[in-house]
Design an enzyme around this catalytic site. Structure first.
Site, PDB file in Angstrom:
ATOM      1  N   HIS A 184       0.869  -1.176   0.000  1.00 10.84           N
ATOM      2  CA  HIS A 184       0.000   0.000   0.000  1.00 10.84           C
ATOM      3  C   HIS A 184       0.910   1.231   0.000  1.00 10.84           C
ATOM      4  CE1 HIS A 184      -4.349   1.295   1.045  1.00 10.84           C
ATOM      5  NE2 HIS A 184      -3.691   2.402   0.773  1.00 10.84           N
TER       6      HIS A 184
ATOM      7  N   GLU B  37      -4.302  -0.173  -5.393  1.00 10.41           N
ATOM      8  CA  GLU B  37      -4.457   0.966  -6.296  1.00 10.41           C
ATOM      9  C   GLU B  37      -3.180   1.327  -7.052  1.00 10.41           C
ATOM     10  OE1 GLU B  37      -6.259   4.377  -4.482  1.00 10.41           O
ATOM     11  OE2 GLU B  37      -8.034   3.265  -3.835  1.00 10.41           O
TER      12      GLU B  37
END
Ligand code: FCB
Length: 459
Positions: A122, A167
Site C-alpha cells: 500500500h 491501487e
C-alpha cells in the site's frame, strides 16, 4: 435509518487501513525508511507539513484497535504490511522483528474471529529501492516477489486473503506521473513503465503466494464510472480515454492478458513489456478488490498542454512529446460532497459493478469492495450523519448490484480510524473512530454505532 437489506450468507464485513497511514513508529525495531518518510519531510509536499511519524501509533496501540474492531462486530480486517519493516533496504533476509509485529496482529485478529486481509503493498516502498529507480526499474518487481515470499513464509497459514497491490493506478499517476504522492516524480506519461512493473510485481508474486499460502490471492484496483461532460463525440472520446487509464490499464492485463488500446495517449507500443510478462500478470486470481469513492466526469481538453522533460520510454516517449492529456477533469454538480469535495453518488457504485461485469463477463472473478467511505468534518461528540448516509446509500447500491447478479463477497469501510491521508495529512478524517492526534484518544463516532447495529441485524 432503516435496516439494510439482507446480504448473502458468508458475506464479509470489515474495515480497512494501511500501514503508513496508521502505524507511526517509523524507527521502531529496525524499520527502514520508506518513500513516504522521505516525501513527507520535503517542504510543501504534505498539508501542514504533516508526516506519518506517529500517525495513530497503531504499532503500539494495536490491541486497542483490535478491540474496537471486535466491538464493531466486523468479521474481517484489511491492513497492509510495511515493506521497510520486513526488509529495511528492500532486499535481503527478513527483519524478524518487523514480521513479529504482523504475526501478533494476525493472531489477535484470529482470536477475535476476524479474518485478516493482508495487503502487501500500500505504497510504502523502501527508499533504498526508489534510489535504484523505484517502480520505473524492472528489478523492483523481482524485489517485490522476494519480499512477498518472506511475508508468506511467516503468515501463509493464517491469512484469509492476500492482496498484492493497492491501487497501482493512483500510485503510478500520483507518485510517478504527477508527483503529488511519494516518491514525488513528475514523469507524466513516461510513468507508464511503473505501471507495467507494478503489474509485473503482482504477476511474479502470485506463484510465490500459491506455493506458500492457504488463503485467497487478490489485487485491489480503484475504479470509477467515467461520465462525459456532454454527449458530444469529443467529450465521449475524452471519457473513453480516461476510462482506459483509470479502469482498464490495471484490469485488462490481469483479467484479459493484454493492455488496452493506449492510442488516445499517442502510445502505440510498450517497449518495456517482455515476452511472458502478460502470461504472468494474467494468472488467475481468486478475487478482485475494488476501491470505490466517487464517479469521474471529464471533457475534451480545451488546449493540449505540451509534454516536457526527458523520456524513459525511448521512441514511444519521444512520440509523446507535445502530446497533452486527452481529457480534462470536470466537476460533478448537483450532488452532496464530502469534506474532500468528492461527490456522493451511491448509484454510481451499482453502475460501476454492473459495468465491470458487462465488460469482463466470465473473466471477472468475485469482487470484494476493499475500500469505500468518506471524509467529514468530525469532532468528538459530533454526529457524523453524513458518513452514515454515505455508507447506507452505498451499501444499498451494492446490494442492488448483487441482486442484479454481480458476485460481490465482502465490503470494507475505509477506514477504521481517522489517519494520515497522504498529501492531505491529518486534515481529512475517514474513520468510524475519531482519533485525537495529540492524545491518541480513540472515540467511536455515530457511524461506528450505526454500523455495529447494521451488522447485528445481518447476523
Ligand atoms: C484510497 C487509498 C487509501 C485512502 C483512501 C481515502 O485511494 O487507497 O489509502 O487514502 O483513498
Amino acid at each position: 435509518m432503516d435496516a439494510l437489506p439482507r446480504f448473502p450468507a458468508g458475506f464479509r464485513w470489515g474495515t480497512a487501513t494501511a500501514s503508513y497511514q496508521i502505524e507511526g513508529a517509523v524507527h521502531a525495531d529496525g524499520r527502514g525508511t520508506s518513500i513516504w518518510d522521505a516525501f513527507c519531510v520535503q517542504p510543501g509536499r504534505v498539508k501542514n507539513g504533516d508526516t506519518g511519524e506517529t500517525a495513530c501509533d497503531h504499532y503500539h496501540r494495536w490491541p486497542e484497535d483490535v478491540a474496537l474492531m471486535a466491538g464493531l462486530g466486523t468479521d474481517a480486517y484489511r491492513f497492509s504490511v510495511a515493506w521497510p519493516r520486513v526488509q529495511p533496504d528492500g532486499r535481503g533476509p527478513a527483519n524478524a522483528k518487523g514480521l513479529d509485529f504482523y504475526e501478533r496482529l494476525v493472531d489477535a485478529l484470529l482470536e477475535h474471529g476476524i479474518a485478516p486481509f493482508l495487503t502487501l503493498y500500500h505504497w510504502d516502498l523502501p527508499q533504498a529501492l526508489e534510489d535504484l529507480g523505484g517502480w520505473t526499474a524492472r528489478d523492483t518487481a523481482h524485489r517485490f516477489a522476494d519480499y512477498t515470499a518472506l511475508v508468506a513464509d511467516r503468515l501463509g497459514d493464517r491469512v484469509a486473503a492476500w492482496i498484492t497491490l493497492n491501487e497501482p493506478f493512483v500510485h503510478m499517476t500520483e507518485g510517478y506521473g504527477l508527483g503529488t504522492h511519494a516518491p514525488g516524480r513528475t514523469m507524466l506519461l513516461d510513468a507508464l513503465p511503473a505501471a507495467h512493473h507494478l503489474l509485473l510485481g503482482h504477476g511474479l508474486a502470485v506463484p510465490v503466494l500459491r506455493e506458500r499460502v492457504t488463503g485467497e490471492v487478490m489485487l485491489t484496483n480503484n475504479c470509477s464510472p467515467v461520465w462525459p461532460a456532454a454527449g458530444t463525440p469529443a467529450d465521449r472520446a475524452a471519457a473513453d480515454a480516461f476510462d482506459t487509464l483509470q479502469n482498464r490499464l490495471f484490469n485488462d492485463p490481469v483479467l484479459l492478458g493484454r493492455y488496452p488500446d493506449l492510442s488516445a495517449y499517442g502510445v502505440a507500443e510498450l517497449p518495456f513489456v517482455r515476452d511472458g510478462d502478460l502470461a504472468l500478470i494474467s494468472a488467475p486470481i481468486d478475487g478482485l478488490g475494488v476501491n470505490y469513492y466517487s464517479p469521474t466526469r471529464v471533457a475534451a481538453p480545451a488546449g493540449a498542454a505540451p509534454h516536457e522533460g526527458p523520456s524513459v520510454m525511448g521512441e514511444v516517449g519521444d512520440r509523446l512529446q507535445g502530446v497533452g492529456l486527452p481529457f480534462e477533469d470536470t466537476p460533478i454538480e448537483g450532488y452532496p460532497v464530502t469534506a474532500f469535495g468528492w461527490p456522493v453518488v451511491p448509484d454510481a457504485l451499482h453502475e460501476l459493478l454492473t459495468g465491470l461485469r458487462a465488460r469482463y463477463g466470465t473473466a471477472l472473478p468475485p469482487i470484494t469492495i476493499t475500500e469505500n467511505g468518506c471524509s467529514s468534518h468530525d469532532e468528538p461528540g459530533m454526529s457524523d450523519d453524513d458518513r452514515v448516509a454515505y455508507l447506507d446509500g452505498h451499501l444499498r447500491a451494492l446490494h442492488r448490484a448483487i441482486t442484479d447478479g454481480v458476485d460481490v463477497r465482502g465490503y470494507f469501510v475505509w477506514s477504521l480510524l481517522d489517519n494520515f491521508e497522504w498529501a492531505e495529512g491529518y486534515s481529512q478524517r475517514f474513520g468510524l473512530v475519531h482519533v485525537d492526534f495529540e492524545t491518541q484518544r480513540r472515540t467511536p463516532k455515530a457511524s461506528y454505532h450505526w454500523f455495529r447495529t447494521q451488522l447485528e441485524a445481518q447476523r
